[in-house]
Design a protein around this motif. Sequence first.
Motif, PDB file in Angstrom:
ATOM      1  N   LEU A 145       0.860  -1.185   0.000  1.00  0.00           N
ATOM      2  CA  LEU A 145       0.000   0.000   0.000  1.00  0.00           C
ATOM      3  C   LEU A 145       0.897   1.236   0.000  1.00  0.00           C
ATOM      4  CD1 LEU A 145      -2.704   1.526   0.465  1.00  0.00           C
ATOM      5  CD2 LEU A 145      -2.448   1.052   2.896  1.00  0.00           C
ATOM      6  N   ASN A 146       0.893   1.960  -1.114  1.00  0.00           N
ATOM      7  CA  ASN A 146       1.682   3.184  -1.241  1.00  0.00           C
ATOM      8  C   ASN A 146       0.738   4.370  -1.112  1.00  0.00           C
ATOM      9  OD1 ASN A 146       3.024   5.536  -2.504  1.00  0.00           O
ATOM     10  ND2 ASN A 146       4.668   4.060  -2.900  1.00  0.00           N
ATOM     11  N   ILE A 147       0.814   5.074   0.024  1.00  0.00           N
ATOM     12  CA  ILE A 147      -0.149   6.132   0.312  1.00  0.00           C
ATOM     13  C   ILE A 147       0.042   7.371  -0.564  1.00  0.00           C
ATOM     14  CG2 ILE A 147      -0.984   7.716   2.096  1.00  0.00           C
ATOM     15  CD1 ILE A 147      -0.632   5.481   4.105  1.00  0.00           C
ATOM     16  N   PRO A 148       1.241   7.910  -0.707  1.00  0.00           N
ATOM     17  CA  PRO A 148       1.379   9.111  -1.543  1.00  0.00           C
ATOM     18  C   PRO A 148       0.919   8.899  -2.986  1.00  0.00           C
ATOM     19  CG  PRO A 148       3.343   8.784  -0.224  1.00  0.00           C
ATOM     20  CD  PRO A 148       2.520   7.551  -0.076  1.00  0.00           C
ATOM     21  N   ARG A 149       1.147   7.703  -3.508  1.00  0.00           N
ATOM     22  CA  ARG A 149       0.736   7.406  -4.889  1.00  0.00           C
ATOM     23  C   ARG A 149      -0.712   6.949  -4.997  1.00  0.00           C
ATOM     24  NH1 ARG A 149       5.871   3.904  -7.251  1.00  0.00           N
ATOM     25  NH2 ARG A 149       7.453   5.549  -7.069  1.00  0.00           N
ATOM     26  N   HIS A 150      -1.358   6.735  -3.854  1.00  0.00           N
ATOM     27  CA  HIS A 150      -2.707   6.153  -3.845  1.00  0.00           C
ATOM     28  C   HIS A 150      -2.708   4.868  -4.679  1.00  0.00           C
ATOM     29  CE1 HIS A 150      -5.645   9.076  -1.951  1.00  0.00           C
ATOM     30  NE2 HIS A 150      -4.466   9.612  -1.755  1.00  0.00           N
ATOM     31  N   GLN A 151      -1.764   4.012  -4.369  1.00  0.00           N
ATOM     32  CA  GLN A 151      -1.567   2.807  -5.169  1.00  0.00           C
ATOM     33  C   GLN A 151      -1.545   1.566  -4.284  1.00  0.00           C
ATOM     34  OE1 GLN A 151       2.428   1.907  -6.866  1.00  0.00           O
ATOM     35  NE2 GLN A 151       1.399   2.025  -8.848  1.00  0.00           N
ATOM     36  N   VAL A 152      -2.244   0.528  -4.737  1.00  0.00           N
ATOM     37  CA  VAL A 152      -2.246  -0.765  -4.054  1.00  0.00           C
ATOM     38  C   VAL A 152      -1.823  -1.829  -5.059  1.00  0.00           C
ATOM     39  CG1 VAL A 152      -3.631  -2.503  -2.856  1.00  0.00           C
ATOM     40  CG2 VAL A 152      -4.061  -0.077  -2.446  1.00  0.00           C
ATOM     41  N   THR A 153      -0.844  -2.642  -4.699  1.00  0.00           N
ATOM     42  CA  THR A 153      -0.426  -3.737  -5.569  1.00  0.00           C
ATOM     43  C   THR A 153      -0.403  -5.037  -4.770  1.00  0.00           C
ATOM     44  OG1 THR A 153       1.931  -3.359  -5.108  1.00  0.00           O
ATOM     45  CG2 THR A 153       0.998  -2.246  -7.029  1.00  0.00           C
ATOM     46  N   ILE A 154      -0.707  -6.126  -5.466  1.00  0.00           N
ATOM     47  CA  ILE A 154      -0.568  -7.466  -4.905  1.00  0.00           C
ATOM     48  C   ILE A 154       0.292  -8.269  -5.874  1.00  0.00           C
ATOM     49  CG2 ILE A 154      -1.744  -9.604  -4.272  1.00  0.00           C
ATOM     50  CD1 ILE A 154      -4.131  -7.977  -3.416  1.00  0.00           C
ATOM     51  N   LYS A 155       1.449  -8.731  -5.388  1.00  0.00           N
ATOM     52  CA  LYS A 155       2.425  -9.436  -6.237  1.00  0.00           C
ATOM     53  C   LYS A 155       2.761  -8.587  -7.456  1.00  0.00           C
ATOM     54  CE  LYS A 155       0.986 -14.043  -4.743  1.00  0.00           C
ATOM     55  NZ  LYS A 155       0.447 -15.364  -5.138  1.00  0.00           N
ATOM     56  N   SER A 156       2.941  -7.283  -7.197  1.00  0.00           N
ATOM     57  CA  SER A 156       3.334  -6.289  -8.211  1.00  0.00           C
ATOM     58  C   SER A 156       2.223  -5.952  -9.207  1.00  0.00           C
ATOM     59  CB  SER A 156       4.583  -6.745  -8.987  1.00  0.00           C
ATOM     60  OG  SER A 156       5.671  -6.924  -8.096  1.00  0.00           O
TER      61      SER A 156
END
Length: 233
Positions: A145-156
Amino acid sequence: MRNEKGAHVLIIDDEPEIREIVKIFLINEGYGVMEAEDGAAGLELLRKEAFDLVILDVMMPKLNGIQTCIQIRKTQNIPIIMLSAKNEDMDKILGLTSGADDYLSKPFNPLELVARVKSQLRRVRMSETQDKQQPLEFIIGDLVLNIPRHQVTIKSKEISLTPLEFDILVLLATHRGQVFSVDKIYETIWKDPVMQSDKTVMVHIRNLREKLKDNPREPKYIKTVWGVGYKID
């Protein structure tokens, strides 16, 4: 996001009377307002103009509110409040599942709609402020969970979440081990006291789990504490 008082709101509704009364109340609160009479016209405006929030009717010709909401979510994460003449739970669940942040049944009190607009704009503003104060990343198993980017990844692989789904995940991830009740999640994320019991939070949790492929029977991320609430260990 612009200052809340200068926020730009788009009303998409095929009923001129509804658009007019909502416009009057919003302008009275200091918001900039534009109107569209159907979903197709609304999407065209969204391509040309920057908006901070959309008020979207469900039952419309050409392109209905559900279809329009899905299209908006492909490119934008601005808050969406749905309006509908239907008051059935399944209609509300369908609206929230399509990507709406809130749902209001017709006929409605314009003052309640204004209050919900303020709540959504306040939530976004406070979320942006909190983002600057949070650590950059949280790792939960194979979820990042990358907060500044508003990004969520699972296994990239990137997972597309609505703003509310993202905020709920951030709340649980930044308070690992703490159990949040449905009411507490609502009050924290929506920045308003709970006025009535509904399924809004549970629908967003369910949608979030589906996108994360998190089986509620054997959850890897969001765990249910029966009779209490939700947590991430």
